[in-house]
Design an enzyme around this catalytic site. Structure first.
Site, PDB file in Angstrom:
ATOM      1  CG  HIS A 172      42.776  13.140 -14.278  1.00  0.00           C
ATOM      2  ND1 HIS A 172      42.711  11.758 -14.244  1.00  0.00           N
ATOM      3  CD2 HIS A 172      42.418  13.506 -15.546  1.00  0.00           C
ATOM      4  CE1 HIS A 172      42.323  11.308 -15.429  1.00  0.00           C
ATOM      5  NE2 HIS A 172      42.139  12.341 -16.242  1.00  0.00           N
ATOM      6  CB  CYS A 173      47.406  10.503 -12.157  1.00  0.00           C
ATOM      7  SG  CYS A 173      47.590  10.868 -10.400  1.00  0.00           S
ATOM      8  CB  THR A 174      44.931   6.333 -10.971  1.00  0.00           C
ATOM      9  OG1 THR A 174      45.149   5.929 -12.333  1.00  0.00           O
ATOM     10  CG2 THR A 174      43.936   5.356 -10.343  1.00  0.00           C
TER      11      THR A 174
END
Length: 279
Positions: A172-174
């Protein structure tokens, strides 16, 4: 655990929707099993079910992608534990990690892979994206950047190869859109999923992230960013990911050669990856 059941609309039944995702009318693109509904995040979904070129399918329940997981509730964490997530690859930069540390299911391994331009300031982005042409050119330039891909995603492939058959990996990222979108594109490509389907998975972020996208947009606008710039950044525009594919092909000759040289997926490792994550 709560699941989101995608309505029949997402079985490509209308010409306009089919054109938007690059698929033929009545082609199955989404399944009711894909989205995992959690209170503390959105855009959390299973990469399973996609058909591969060699007539297999990506296994369900082994590879997940998501937006920020720093605000997961205790109930959310129980849900993740039931998904057998053993490794979390966090693609965010140091400032993002410091300000919003991940909440992890019990026993999960956390791997931070921050290579890239994660810490570009809002003021810098705003000044670089003042006009419509600049907005698109900056985003396509971002997706055309490939010199950091090995440092960022090769360790993620190593983690996938290291997991046993019953465990799952989440990355994941943001927003779960750009860094996560490129990661998903590389993983699905390595597993043999057709490029059009990879692009469709990327564009689906526009639906799966819808719940939190507007709140994030308003926050950025209040911090001083130009609204049109924000809207451009919030969009999962297929042209952006296409630029990654095109750059890889121009620089390495093909996606297969890129995966072998930069991700170090030797024929033996690639065969193991596909045996482990497709059926």
């Amino acid at each position: 655990m709560k699941r989101l059941f995608i309505p029949a609309l997402l079985f490509v039944s209308s010409l306009s929707f089919g054109q938007a995702i690059g698929q033929q009318k009545d082609t199955l693109v989404y399944s009711s099993r894909r989205a995992v509904v959690l209170e503390g995040t959105s855009n959390f979904r299973d990469l399973g079910g996609y058909p591969t070129k060699d007539k297999h399918h990506v296994k369900w329940g082994h590879i997940y992608r998501s937006a920020d997981i720093s605000k997961l509730t205790d109930q959310d964490l129980q849900a993740l534990s039931s998904l057998h997530i053993a490794t979390v690859c966090d693609l965010r930069g140091p400032d993002e990690v410091k300000n919003s540390p991940d909440r992890l299911p019990t026993g999960a391994k956390w791997v931070n892979l921050p290579a890239g331009s994660e810490n570009l300031k809002l003021s810098q982005m705003n000044s670089m994206m003042r006009t419509a042409s600049n907005r698109d050119s900056m985003m396509t330039a971002t997706y055309a950047k490939t010199d950091h891909l090995k440092a960022k995603y090769k360790p993620m492939f190593d983690e996938l190869l290291a997991l046993d058959g019953e465990k799952a990996l989440l990355f994941h990222c943001t927003a779960g859109k750009d860094r996560t979108g490129i990661g998903a594109a590389l993983v699905l490509s390595a597993l043999g999923v057709d490029r059009s389907m990879v692009i469709a998975d990327y564009e689906a972020t526009n639906e799966y992230w819808k719940r939190d996208r507007e709140a994030r947009a308003q926050q950025m606008i209040q911090q001083g960013m130009d609204e049109k710039t924000v809207r451009s950044m919030m969009s999962a525009n297929p042209a952006y990911l296409e630029m990654t594919f095109k750059t890889i092909e121009q620089k390495y000759g093909s996606m297969d050669k890129f995966l072998q040289t930069e991700m170090e997926l030797t024929p033996k490792k690639l065969a193991k990856l596909r045996a482990q994550y497709t059926n």
